[in-house]
Structures are given as structure tokens and as C-alpha cells.
Design a protein around this motif. Structure first.
Motif, PDB file in Angstrom:
ATOM      1  N   GLU A 191      44.826  73.920 -32.676  1.00 48.99           N
ATOM      2  CA  GLU A 191      45.748  73.216 -33.575  1.00 48.99           C
ATOM      3  C   GLU A 191      46.339  74.244 -34.567  1.00 48.99           C
ATOM      4  O   GLU A 191      45.639  75.185 -34.960  1.00 48.99           O
ATOM      5  CB  GLU A 191      44.921  72.170 -34.337  1.00 48.99           C
ATOM      6  N   PRO A 192      47.596  74.064 -35.017  1.00 48.26           N
ATOM      7  CA  PRO A 192      48.126  75.004 -36.021  1.00 48.26           C
ATOM      8  C   PRO A 192      47.206  75.078 -37.242  1.00 48.26           C
ATOM      9  O   PRO A 192      46.730  74.037 -37.726  1.00 48.26           O
ATOM     10  CB  PRO A 192      49.486  74.414 -36.381  1.00 48.26           C
ATOM     11  N   ALA A 193      46.963  76.293 -37.746  1.00 49.14           N
ATOM     12  CA  ALA A 193      45.989  76.489 -38.835  1.00 49.14           C
ATOM     13  C   ALA A 193      46.348  75.674 -40.074  1.00 49.14           C
ATOM     14  O   ALA A 193      45.479  75.080 -40.722  1.00 49.14           O
ATOM     15  CB  ALA A 193      45.891  77.968 -39.181  1.00 49.14           C
ATOM     16  N   ALA A 194      47.664  75.612 -40.399  1.00 51.77           N
ATOM     17  CA  ALA A 194      48.073  74.915 -41.631  1.00 51.77           C
ATOM     18  C   ALA A 194      47.706  73.430 -41.561  1.00 51.77           C
ATOM     19  O   ALA A 194      47.237  72.841 -42.544  1.00 51.77           O
ATOM     20  CB  ALA A 194      49.566  75.094 -41.849  1.00 51.77           C
ATOM     21  N   ALA A 195      47.899  72.819 -40.381  1.00 50.02           N
ATOM     22  CA  ALA A 195      47.605  71.389 -40.228  1.00 50.02           C
ATOM     23  C   ALA A 195      46.102  71.135 -40.397  1.00 50.02           C
ATOM     24  O   ALA A 195      45.674  70.235 -41.127  1.00 50.02           O
ATOM     25  CB  ALA A 195      48.073  70.918 -38.853  1.00 50.02           C
ATOM     26  N   LEU A 196      45.302  71.965 -39.736  1.00 52.18           N
ATOM     27  CA  LEU A 196      43.838  71.798 -39.833  1.00 52.18           C
ATOM     28  C   LEU A 196      43.369  72.041 -41.266  1.00 52.18           C
ATOM     29  O   LEU A 196      42.493  71.334 -41.788  1.00 52.18           O
ATOM     30  CB  LEU A 196      43.156  72.771 -38.860  1.00 52.18           C
ATOM     31  N   ALA A 197      43.998  73.038 -41.931  1.00 53.25           N
ATOM     32  CA  ALA A 197      43.610  73.367 -43.307  1.00 53.25           C
ATOM     33  C   ALA A 197      43.858  72.192 -44.237  1.00 53.25           C
ATOM     34  O   ALA A 197      42.990  71.825 -45.034  1.00 53.25           O
ATOM     35  CB  ALA A 197      44.379  74.596 -43.780  1.00 53.25           C
ATOM     36  N   SER A 198      45.019  71.564 -44.113  1.00 56.27           N
ATOM     37  CA  SER A 198      45.306  70.473 -45.069  1.00 56.27           C
ATOM     38  C   SER A 198      44.438  69.252 -44.737  1.00 56.27           C
ATOM     39  O   SER A 198      44.009  68.539 -45.631  1.00 56.27           O
ATOM     40  CB  SER A 198      46.789  70.147 -45.106  1.00 56.27           C
ATOM     41  N   ARG A 199      44.138  69.032 -43.467  1.00 54.18           N
ATOM     42  CA  ARG A 199      43.290  67.893 -43.101  1.00 54.18           C
ATOM     43  C   ARG A 199      41.853  68.085 -43.605  1.00 54.18           C
ATOM     44  O   ARG A 199      41.198  67.142 -44.045  1.00 54.18           O
ATOM     45  CB  ARG A 199      43.305  67.723 -41.578  1.00 54.18           C
ATOM     46  N   CYS A 200      41.371  69.342 -43.567  1.00 53.53           N
ATOM     47  CA  CYS A 200      39.961  69.591 -43.921  1.00 53.53           C
ATOM     48  C   CYS A 200      39.783  70.075 -45.361  1.00 53.53           C
ATOM     49  O   CYS A 200      38.656  70.288 -45.809  1.00 53.53           O
ATOM     50  CB  CYS A 200      39.342  70.601 -42.965  1.00 53.53           C
ATOM     51  N   GLY A 201      40.895  70.329 -46.062  1.00 54.64           N
ATOM     52  CA  GLY A 201      40.788  70.730 -47.464  1.00 54.64           C
ATOM     53  C   GLY A 201      40.231  72.128 -47.670  1.00 54.64           C
ATOM     54  O   GLY A 201      39.495  72.380 -48.625  1.00 54.64           O
ATOM     55  N   VAL A 202      40.565  73.049 -46.776  1.00 49.56           N
ATOM     56  CA  VAL A 202      40.156  74.458 -46.963  1.00 49.56           C
ATOM     57  C   VAL A 202      41.410  75.337 -46.880  1.00 49.56           C
ATOM     58  O   VAL A 202      42.407  74.935 -46.274  1.00 49.56           O
ATOM     59  CB  VAL A 202      39.129  74.934 -45.898  1.00 49.56           C
ATOM     60  N   PRO A 203      41.387  76.537 -47.486  1.00 50.67           N
ATOM     61  CA  PRO A 203      42.576  77.393 -47.437  1.00 50.67           C
ATOM     62  C   PRO A 203      42.967  77.753 -46.001  1.00 50.67           C
ATOM     63  O   PRO A 203      42.089  77.920 -45.140  1.00 50.67           O
ATOM     64  CB  PRO A 203      42.148  78.646 -48.204  1.00 50.67           C
TER      65      PRO A 203
ATOM     66  N   VAL B 285      40.903  78.968 -42.404  1.00 49.98           N
ATOM     67  CA  VAL B 285      41.001  78.331 -41.085  1.00 49.98           C
ATOM     68  C   VAL B 285      41.436  79.347 -40.030  1.00 49.98           C
ATOM     69  O   VAL B 285      40.909  79.378 -38.912  1.00 49.98           O
ATOM     70  CB  VAL B 285      41.977  77.127 -41.123  1.00 49.98           C
ATOM     71  N   MET B 286      42.375  80.215 -40.406  1.00 50.00           N
ATOM     72  CA  MET B 286      42.817  81.233 -39.434  1.00 50.00           C
ATOM     73  C   MET B 286      41.653  82.130 -39.018  1.00 50.00           C
ATOM     74  O   MET B 286      41.465  82.445 -37.843  1.00 50.00           O
ATOM     75  CB  MET B 286      43.944  82.078 -40.030  1.00 50.00           C
ATOM     76  N   ARG B 287      40.851  82.532 -40.006  1.00 49.12           N
ATOM     77  CA  ARG B 287      39.689  83.370 -39.688  1.00 49.12           C
ATOM     78  C   ARG B 287      38.701  82.596 -38.800  1.00 49.12           C
ATOM     79  O   ARG B 287      38.138  83.126 -37.843  1.00 49.12           O
ATOM     80  CB  ARG B 287      38.979  83.801 -40.969  1.00 49.12           C
ATOM     81  N   LEU B 288      38.518  81.322 -39.159  1.00 51.37           N
ATOM     82  CA  LEU B 288      37.592  80.472 -38.409  1.00 51.37           C
ATOM     83  C   LEU B 288      38.061  80.324 -36.958  1.00 51.37           C
ATOM     84  O   LEU B 288      37.272  80.423 -36.013  1.00 51.37           O
ATOM     85  CB  LEU B 288      37.565  79.106 -39.100  1.00 51.37           C
ATOM     86  N   GLN B 289      39.368  80.107 -36.802  1.00 48.09           N
ATOM     87  CA  GLN B 289      39.902  79.964 -35.441  1.00 48.09           C
ATOM     88  C   GLN B 289      39.788  81.274 -34.667  1.00 48.09           C
ATOM     89  O   GLN B 289      39.576  81.273 -33.467  1.00 48.09           O
ATOM     90  CB  GLN B 289      41.365  79.503 -35.494  1.00 48.09           C
ATOM     91  N   SER B 290      39.924  82.396 -35.403  1.00 47.23           N
ATOM     92  CA  SER B 290      39.806  83.673 -34.683  1.00 47.23           C
ATOM     93  C   SER B 290      38.378  83.868 -34.169  1.00 47.23           C
ATOM     94  O   SER B 290      38.159  84.583 -33.200  1.00 47.23           O
ATOM     95  CB  SER B 290      40.232  84.836 -35.572  1.00 47.23           C
ATOM     96  N   ARG B 291      37.404  83.238 -34.808  1.00 50.15           N
ATOM     97  CA  ARG B 291      36.021  83.379 -34.330  1.00 50.15           C
ATOM     98  C   ARG B 291      35.620  82.272 -33.354  1.00 50.15           C
ATOM     99  O   ARG B 291      34.839  82.493 -32.439  1.00 50.15           O
ATOM    100  CB  ARG B 291      35.043  83.371 -35.511  1.00 50.15           C
TER     101      ARG B 291
ATOM    102  N   ASP C 146      37.004  75.330 -31.277  1.00 50.36           N
ATOM    103  CA  ASP C 146      35.790  74.716 -31.852  1.00 50.36           C
ATOM    104  C   ASP C 146      35.791  74.789 -33.381  1.00 50.36           C
ATOM    105  O   ASP C 146      34.825  74.360 -34.025  1.00 50.36           O
ATOM    106  CB  ASP C 146      34.528  75.424 -31.327  1.00 50.36           C
ATOM    107  N   ALA C 147      36.871  75.315 -33.980  1.00 49.92           N
ATOM    108  CA  ALA C 147      36.890  75.537 -35.436  1.00 49.92           C
ATOM    109  C   ALA C 147      36.619  74.261 -36.227  1.00 49.92           C
ATOM    110  O   ALA C 147      35.853  74.262 -37.194  1.00 49.92           O
ATOM    111  CB  ALA C 147      38.222  76.159 -35.851  1.00 49.92           C
ATOM    112  N   GLU C 148      37.231  73.162 -35.817  1.00 44.73           N
ATOM    113  CA  GLU C 148      37.070  71.929 -36.598  1.00 44.73           C
ATOM    114  C   GLU C 148      35.620  71.448 -36.561  1.00 44.73           C
ATOM    115  O   GLU C 148      35.061  71.023 -37.573  1.00 44.73           O
ATOM    116  CB  GLU C 148      38.016  70.838 -36.080  1.00 44.73           C
ATOM    117  N   LYS C 149      35.007  71.555 -35.392  1.00 41.52           N
ATOM    118  CA  LYS C 149      33.584  71.164 -35.241  1.00 41.52           C
ATOM    119  C   LYS C 149      32.729  71.983 -36.215  1.00 41.52           C
ATOM    120  O   LYS C 149      31.824  71.469 -36.859  1.00 41.52           O
ATOM    121  CB  LYS C 149      33.170  71.442 -33.793  1.00 41.52           C
ATOM    122  N   VAL C 150      33.063  73.273 -36.348  1.00 41.68           N
ATOM    123  CA  VAL C 150      32.293  74.151 -37.233  1.00 41.68           C
ATOM    124  C   VAL C 150      32.496  73.728 -38.692  1.00 41.68           C
ATOM    125  O   VAL C 150      31.544  73.688 -39.482  1.00 41.68           O
ATOM    126  CB  VAL C 150      32.741  75.632 -37.035  1.00 41.68           C
TER     127      VAL C 150
END
Ligand SMILES: Cc1cc2nc3c(=O)[nH]c(=O)nc-3n(C[C@H](O)[C@H](O)[C@H](O)COP(=O)(O)OP(=O)(O)OC[C@H]3O[C@@H](n4cnc5c(N)ncnc54)[C@H](O)[C@@H]3O)c2cc1C
Length: 534
Positions: free
Chosen positions: A395-407, A411-417, A421-425
Motif C-alpha cells: 500500500e502507498p506509505a502515506a495512506a498506511l501512515a495516516s491510517r495507523c497514525g505514524v510518520p 512506514v517507508m522504513r517498515l515497508q522496506s523491511r 507485512d508492514a501493517e501486521k507489524v
């Protein structure tokens, strides 16, 4: 001692090679036990230049390795999209360089033949003005430049993604577990004895044992009385906690070797040396003159380099195949799969040499040899089967960030790792707090790493989530991270403190070789101001 467990295959060594072999064999339906004496990727793999590359310089004396490496790099970047990013290089040419612009461009033209294998762009020739426009830090002595493209990778996560997938497909994988001896029955290796993370000794039996211990391959081979000869070569890097150039830049050292300043996603690596190594593989130090050697070479093309503040150094030992009468730099990066059945150690297979950039094909050839031995017929699928988190588009990082309330950066770093599965984490532990002010690691990711990714120490957390890899170099995040990890692992207050102190000491030892007089003064000041207080 508990009763021995039984497996089809035991793999010794949780670097990229061993993890790749464990994944390959598990996908082929064999039962696998993978044992790593430290943490996943903490050996040579983690101290590499973090590049999936073909090896431009091997073209001169080992073009077959360049070709094979480019082909396998293409497979790796396809199955591990979240872990890789493009690295654009500038190869600057100065007036008295041995290789003038024509020679450099000719080499890049040849390299271009292989670039499509790894989905990289072809080279471009730049005038001095064009090069300095896109990279203002380059020396004014420049006469021209040529571009080149490689891939950057997080080797710790690459190793762990292979371990993770092996486990998904039935493997048992234990870190902090050292093989102390091989069990033999007559001329056959039938298992291993190992010391677990809790210090307890155990035994495991298998029909085949794979020695994938990187530079420790001779040591493990000796446990079965077989001789595997390597020409281990030490390499060091200087690490800066941010990008200090737009492009990665190649340079020439005082003795004519190729050096690189690599602009990875959020940090810069300067390396590397290549020296025969005869010391203790478990204690490889970085020397101040090695640091100076690197800076001297880079300074020639990027004069401001000494003004930037490095935060640490890395040191690793290449598991290069043995060759007499060759300079270290000219040693081939080929690999070899050795079946020791003719040496009184039937059932033992060694994989030696090679590169991170072709770990997958090395694992495939080793797994083929294992399957032949076991009479097991199953094709290798690792060239096309995505690693965990790569099965679909994230998912685009900005969308996931605003949904989960994190910068968004977190999220970009999380997705790179973790890829998809970033959202699950992020859902883990019910917290969206950041652990560090300068490196956007979330507490949720740290908790997830302890619960699901075998993090047992703060050093493991550095490798799994990038703890303390930002500009503060652990000063602001170690205490908080120790609390989070300690709470998950049930550490006492005293143990939490001890773990934090040990971690900081390790970070400091890695930083000491790059501290100049100002750096030492800053360390003293920070200490006096209580920056390291726990
Ligand atoms: C400075 C440097 C830069 C490099 N840069 C690149 C690069 O950019 N790209 C590239 O393609 N290649 C690069 N390489 C080469 C590449 O890093 C190595 O070829 C590769 O990582 C080796 O992986 P490995 O799994 O074979 O070894 P390792 O990563 O060392 O793994 C072996 C593991 O075995 C474990 N082990 C040892 N003994 C035991 C035991 N008794 N019981 C249990 N476990 C044991 C060790 O703890 C270790 O983790 C570089 C190498 C160096 C040194």
C-alpha cells in the motif's frame, strides 16, 4: 541431554548462504535444521557493502563471475523487491588516472551487456560540468565521468527473510546456537552436537550435514577431519548515518584499488579494504590506518569527506577460495560445492566462496547436491518464489501512515523491511510510539521482532529493525529499547541495565576507530552531560 532430533538435513551457518540453502531445501519438501552460533546475518553477510551487484571490476580477470552474479542478482531483486533499492554510481575520471575516460567508458560498455540481467540501467557519459552539476561535491579537477547502476540491499533482512521462509516451509531455525562437534559413524557424518542459547548441549541427527559457515568453513570441516582451504580476506567500512552525496561515487586508493562511497537509502558506506586475514575470525578489529586509507582515497574525488561525522565502522572477512600467488583484489569470487564422501566424511557437503549477490544460485547448487545424495527429486523454485512480504504490491506509505497514525518515514522504513507485512507489524503491541528521535523505529516493530523474529539481544534488534543505526548512534534510544525488549523477554531491572551497557559498549567499540580529536571531545562532553545515562 535431550534425545537427538532427526532431520533430513542440518545446515551449519546462518549467513546468507546457509539461510538460502535452508530455504531452498525446505521449499523442496525436506526437513531442515538450521543452526547459527551468533545471530542471523551477523557474520560476513552483515559486514558486506550491502550491494547486490555484478562486480564491474571482476570483468578484467573473472568475467564469468560477473555474468553469473548479474543473472542471480536479477533473480534476487525480483523475489526481494522490498529489500532492494537502486544505487546510481558516478565513476569520476581525474587528469592522471590510470584509466582515462575512454577506457572507463569501454569497461562500462562491456558491463552494459550484463546490466539487463539485473534490471539495471545502462551507463551514460557525463562531461565534468554535467557531473558536478548533479554531484556538486565532486572535485573541480574532474575531466569527465561515467554513470553505472547497482542495487543496494539490507543483508540482515535478506538473511532473515530466507530464514523466515524456511521456517514457514517447515524448517527449524535456531540462532545463538553453536555447533561444537560433528557426530560420525565410521566414515559417515550423521549429525551434530550443539550448544543452545541457554548453554545446554543437544544432539541432532541428519542424513546430510551442510557446512555453510562462510569464513569459518575450514573450522567446521576440521570437526570431521576434512581440510577445506580458504584465503580469508578482511574488509572494513566507515558508516555515516545519512546520505552525504546524491550519487554513489567510485574512487581509486593510493595503491590503485577501487574504493566506493555508497549512498544507500538513509546512510552512506565508505569502503572497502581487502587484506589477507590470519587472525581470530570472532574478533575482527578496525584499525585507524585502515580508516585513513579509505578517507585518503575518497578525499581525492570528494574533497569534503573528512568534514562529515561517521558513526561506526564494520569489519568482515570474505570466505574467498584459496589461490596462491595472487593479490587479494585479484582473487576470484567463484564458489565451490564440495562433497566430502571421498575424504572419510560421507554425508558432509561444504559450500565455500562466492558472494552475497549470487547466494541464491550457490544455495541452489548446494541443494541440488544434497538432493542427489538423498535421491530426492524436487525442482528448485527460489528464483521465482517471492520472499515473505513480496507476494503483492505494498500500500502507498502515506495512506498506511495516516491510517495507523505514524510518520510516513517510519512506514517507508517498515515497508522496506517487511514489505506487505508492514501493517501486521504495526498492529503488534498496541503502540505507535517511536523508540528513537532520529531513527524512525516503532515500539510495535521492536515488540514484533522479539515475539516473531528471534530477537534475544539489543544487537539482534540492531540487525532486525535498525535500532541505533541513526545519527544518535544509540545515545537516545538504547535505554528505551532495552525496556521494551526486556519487558518482552522478562529481564530483571539489573539484566535490562546490563544488556543496555553491553550494547552501548559494542557500539562504542565500532565507533572508536573513526573518532578524531573533536570526536573524542564530543564523546567526553556527552558522557559528562549524562547523554548515556540509563
Ligand atoms: C567488506 C566486505 C564487503 C562485501 N561486500 C559485498 C557486496 O556488496 N556484495 C556481495 O555480493 N558480496 C559482498 N561481500 C561478500 C559477501 O559478504 C560474502 O560472500 C557473503 O556474505 C558470505 O556469506 P556466508 O553466509 O557464506 O558467510 P557468513 O555471512 O559469514 O555466514 C556464516 C555463518 O556461520 C556461522 N557459524 C560459523 N561457525 C559456526 C558454528 N560452529 N555453528 C553455528 N554457526 C556457525 C557464523 O556465525 C556466520 O554467521 C563482501 C564481503 C566483505 C568482507
Amino acid at each position: 541431554m535431550t534425545a537427538p532430533s532427526a532431520h533430513d538435513v542440518i545446515v551449519i551457518g546462518g549467513g546468507v548462504t546457509g539461510a538460502g540453502v535452508a530455504r531452498d531445501l525446505s521449499l523442496r519438501g525436506l526437513s531442515v535444521l538450521l543452526l547459527e552460533k551468533g545471530d542471523w546475518g551477523a557474520g560476513t553477510s552483515g559486514s558486506s557493502s550491502w550491494m547486490i551487484h555484478g562486480g564491474l571490476r571482476y570483468l578484467e580477470f573473472d568475467w564469468d563471475t560477473t555474468r553469473l552474479s548479474c543473472i542471480d542478482a536479477g533473480n534476487i531483486v525480483t523475489i526481494a523487491r522490498n529489500l532492494v533499492s537502486r544505487i546510481a554510481f558516478i565513476v569520476p575520471v581525474l587528469p592522471h588516472d590510470v584509466n582515462n575516460i575512454e577506457r572507463v567508458e569501454t569497461a562500462l560498455e562491456i558491463y552494459d551487456r550484463y546490466q539487463p540481467f539485473k534490471h539495471s540501467h545502462l551507463h551514460r557519459r557525463l562531461t565534468a560540468e554535467e557531473a558536478r552539476q548533479v554531484e556538486p561535491g565532486l572535485t573541480s579537477e574532474l575531466v569527465g565521468a561515467v554513470t553505472m547502476e547497482e542495487w543496494g540491499v539490507d543483508p540482515h533482512r535478506l538473511v532473515f527473510a530466507n530464514v523466515q521462509d524456511a521456517v514457514v516451509h517447515g524448517a527449524r531455525a535456531l540462532n545463538h546456537t553453536a555447533v561444537t562437534s560433528l557426530i560420525q559413524d565410521g566414515g559417515k557424518v550423521i549429525g551434530v552436537r550443539y550448544r543452545g542459547a541457554d548453554g545446554a548441549m543437544s544432539e541432532a541427527r541428519a542424513r546430510v550435514v551442510v557446512n555453510a559457515a562462510g569464513p569459518w568453513v575450514p573450522e567446521v570441516g576440521a570437526m570431521a577431519g576434512v581440510h577445506v582451504e580458504l584465503r580469508p580476506a578482511k574488509g572494513v567500512h566507515i558508516v555515516y548515518p545519512h546520505r552525504i552525496s546524491n550519487f554513489s561515487i567510485s574512487a581509486e586508493s593510493v595503491d590503485g584499488r577501487d574504493l566506493l562511497m555508497m549512498a544507500h537509502a538513509g546512510f552512506t558506506l565508505v569502503g572497502t579494504t581487502d587484506d589477507d586475514f590470519y587472525g581470530d575470525l570472532d574478533s575482527v578489529d578496525v584499525l585507524e590506518d585502515e580508516v585513513d586509507y579509505l578517507l585518503q582515497g575518497i578525499e581525492r574525488v570528494f574533497p569534503a569527506i573528512r568534514q562529515y561525522r561517521p558513526v561506526r565502522t564494520t569489519a568482515g572477512v570474505r570466505p574467498t577460495l584459496f589461490k596462491w600467488r595472487k593479490y587479494e583484489d585479484e582473487l576470484s569470487r567463484r564458489h565451490e560445492v564440495i562433497d566430502h564422501s571421498g575424504e572419510g566424511a560421507d554425508g558432509l557437503i561444504t559450500i565455500a566462496g562466492g558472494k552475497l549477490s549470487m547466494y541464491r544460485v550457490m544455495a541452489e547448487e548446494t541443494s541440488d547436491a544434497v538432493c542427489r545424495k538423498l535421491g530426492h527429486q524436487a525442482a528448485c523454485t527460489t528464483a521465482t518464489q517471492p520472499l515473505p512480504g513480496n507476494e503483492s504490491e505494498p500500500e502507498p506509505a502515506a495512506a498506511l501512515a495516516s491510517r495507523c497514525g505514524v510518520p510516513a518515514l517510519a512506514v517507508m522504513r517498515l515497508q522496506s523491511r517487511h514489505g506487505t507485512d508492514a501493517e501486521k507489524v504495526l498492529d503488534e503491541g498496541g503502540t505507535s510510539r517511536l523508540v528513537c528521535r532520529c531513527e524512525p523505529v516503532t515500539e510495535a516493530e521492536l515488540i514484533h521482532a522479539v515475539r516473531h523474529e528471534q530477537v534475544r539481544t539489543l544487537g539482534d534488534a540492531f540487525r532486525r529493525v535498525g535500532l541505533a543505526s541513526g545519527p544518535c548512534a544509540g545515545a537516545t534510544c538504547t535505554a528505551r529499547a532495552a525496556e521494551v525488549v526486556g519487558r518482552e523477554l522478562g529481564w530483571s531491572v539489573a539484566r535490562t541495565r546490563e544488556e543496555a551497557v553491553a550494547f552501548r559498549r559494542g557500539l562504542w567499540l565500532g565507533r572508536a576507530p573513526v573518532l578524531d580529536s573533536t570526536g573524542w571531545a564530543q564523546e567526553e562532553l556527552a558522557l559528562g552531560a549524562g547523554a548515556y545515562r540509563l
